[in-house]
Design an enzyme around this catalytic site. Sequence first.
Site, PDB file in Angstrom:
ATOM      1  N   GLY A   1      71.541   1.031 -70.055  1.00 23.39           N
ATOM      2  CA  GLY A   1      72.088   2.171 -70.776  1.00 23.39           C
ATOM      3  C   GLY A   1      73.197   2.836 -69.967  1.00 23.39           C
ATOM      4  O   GLY A   1      73.275   2.687 -68.744  1.00 23.39           O
ATOM      5  N   CYS A   2      74.050   3.578 -70.672  1.00 22.92           N
ATOM      6  CA  CYS A   2      75.217   4.170 -70.004  1.00 22.92           C
ATOM      7  C   CYS A   2      74.805   5.267 -69.018  1.00 22.92           C
ATOM      8  O   CYS A   2      75.217   5.254 -67.855  1.00 22.92           O
ATOM      9  CB  CYS A   2      76.194   4.699 -71.050  1.00 22.92           C
ATOM     10  N   TYR A   3      73.968   6.199 -69.450  1.00 24.12           N
ATOM     11  CA  TYR A   3      73.479   7.220 -68.522  1.00 24.12           C
ATOM     12  C   TYR A   3      72.709   6.552 -67.386  1.00 24.12           C
ATOM     13  O   TYR A   3      72.819   6.938 -66.219  1.00 24.12           O
ATOM     14  CB  TYR A   3      72.503   8.169 -69.224  1.00 24.12           C
ATOM     15  N   ALA A   4      71.876   5.586 -67.760  1.00 25.31           N
ATOM     16  CA  ALA A   4      71.037   4.932 -66.756  1.00 25.31           C
ATOM     17  C   ALA A   4      71.903   4.282 -65.680  1.00 25.31           C
ATOM     18  O   ALA A   4      71.597   4.372 -64.485  1.00 25.31           O
ATOM     19  CB  ALA A   4      70.137   3.901 -67.417  1.00 25.31           C
TER      20      ALA A   4
ATOM     21  N   SER B   1      74.830   5.196 -64.636  1.00 26.29           N
ATOM     22  CA  SER B   1      75.421   6.195 -63.738  1.00 26.29           C
ATOM     23  C   SER B   1      74.366   6.746 -62.778  1.00 26.29           C
ATOM     24  O   SER B   1      74.647   6.961 -61.596  1.00 26.29           O
ATOM     25  CB  SER B   1      76.095   7.315 -64.534  1.00 26.29           C
TER      26      SER B   1
END
Length: 346
Positions: free
Chosen positions: A157-160, A162
């Site tokens: 995932g994108c947040y994950a 980062s």
Amino acid sequence: MVAGATGYAGRELITILRRHPGARIARLMSSGRSAKEPFPIEHSHASLRGPARRGGMERHETWCTPLDLDEVTPSDVDLIFLATPHETSENCAAALLDRGLRVIDLSGAFRLKDAGAYPRWYGFEHHAGKELAEAVYGLTELNAVAIREARLVANPGCYATSVILALAPLARHGWLDREAGVVCDSKSGVSGAGRAPSDKLHFPEVNENCRAYGLFTHRHVPEMLQALGLEEEGFTFTPHLLPITRGILSTVYVRLARQTNLDEIASLYRDFYAHAPLVRVYPEGSLPEIQPVAHTNYADLGFALDRTGRRLVVVSALDNLGKGAAGQAVESMNLMFGFPWEMALV
Ligand SMILES: NC(=O)c1ccc[n+]([C@@H]2O[C@H](COP(=O)([O-])OP(=O)(O)OC[C@H]3O[C@@H](n4cnc5c(N)ncnc54)[C@H](OP(=O)(O)O)[C@@H]3O)[C@@H](O)[C@H]2O)c1
């Protein structure tokens, strides 16, 4: 082949694959809900309009058809990117693997090793346990060796991405004071929510606003815990919606297990990511921002340490559609097919 070609992540994949010297797009597919007949992908994404010159791209590279797994065969497809909703990906993967295809799934359908976690975090029962067990979590910086051999890659995932990149050097080398817990404050542009309109994503609701959401319930939490080996009780992740189109900035607050200095921290991060061409570690005194990573496939990391040498703040920035989705998926493709890791991404 790209499934989910009409979505935001699909558009990004097509853009990168078109400039990739080792790739040829064999098929573009979407749900078929809005168009039962094939249509040029530029009708969905104007940026994908081809040049005026004659003899441009072939029809299969530019026309989008409704998703039909029977159309997908190893004779003309080596790899399929699933840029589709979680449940669609979960439904498709087994049939594609059985057919001898390799799959990179951009959804969350194969990220969690525990099938039992899906009802709580994703709201559906997972029925592809065999594929879940086989899937390799596609964080290239941590799992490059396994990704090279994988048949099914679960793109993070994108947040994950980062947050994991910000914390992995500390977590993997025992530098975190786990008792003190970790706090992750993340902010994302609106494209992170995909293309489908909704009241909460309506321009007047988002513009000149900043909103926290998904407190203690965001579905990227379990994959962060899984990748970092942390416990839910000591982990707080709060995402926010920013009035920008793309980009994520995560500010991560930790207490260190022992006193240290910035030179040691910088060495830890530089050594940890020495092999990773798409992670940039900032020098002391400068911190990552969203603008320098927007429309790139880089993840930028920087930090500040308090005067006691125990409280560290890590700042992490990336483009949710680039390093947080399509760029990272193409990194995995590059590893799986023996291309240079960063090909078409820098
Ligand atoms: N946006 C991001 O920043 C981001 C980052 C990381 C991961 N992801 C993940 O990547 C995936 C795609 O995200 P997105 O933001 O591109 O979403 P999106 O803009 O909403 O696009 C979804 C795509 O999936 C297709 N689709 C929907 N239902 C389908 C079905 N039943 N069968 C076949 N195709 C179907 C849609 O086709 P139609 O247009 O025909 O409906 C569209 O092409 C999601 O799983 C998302 O969680 C997104």
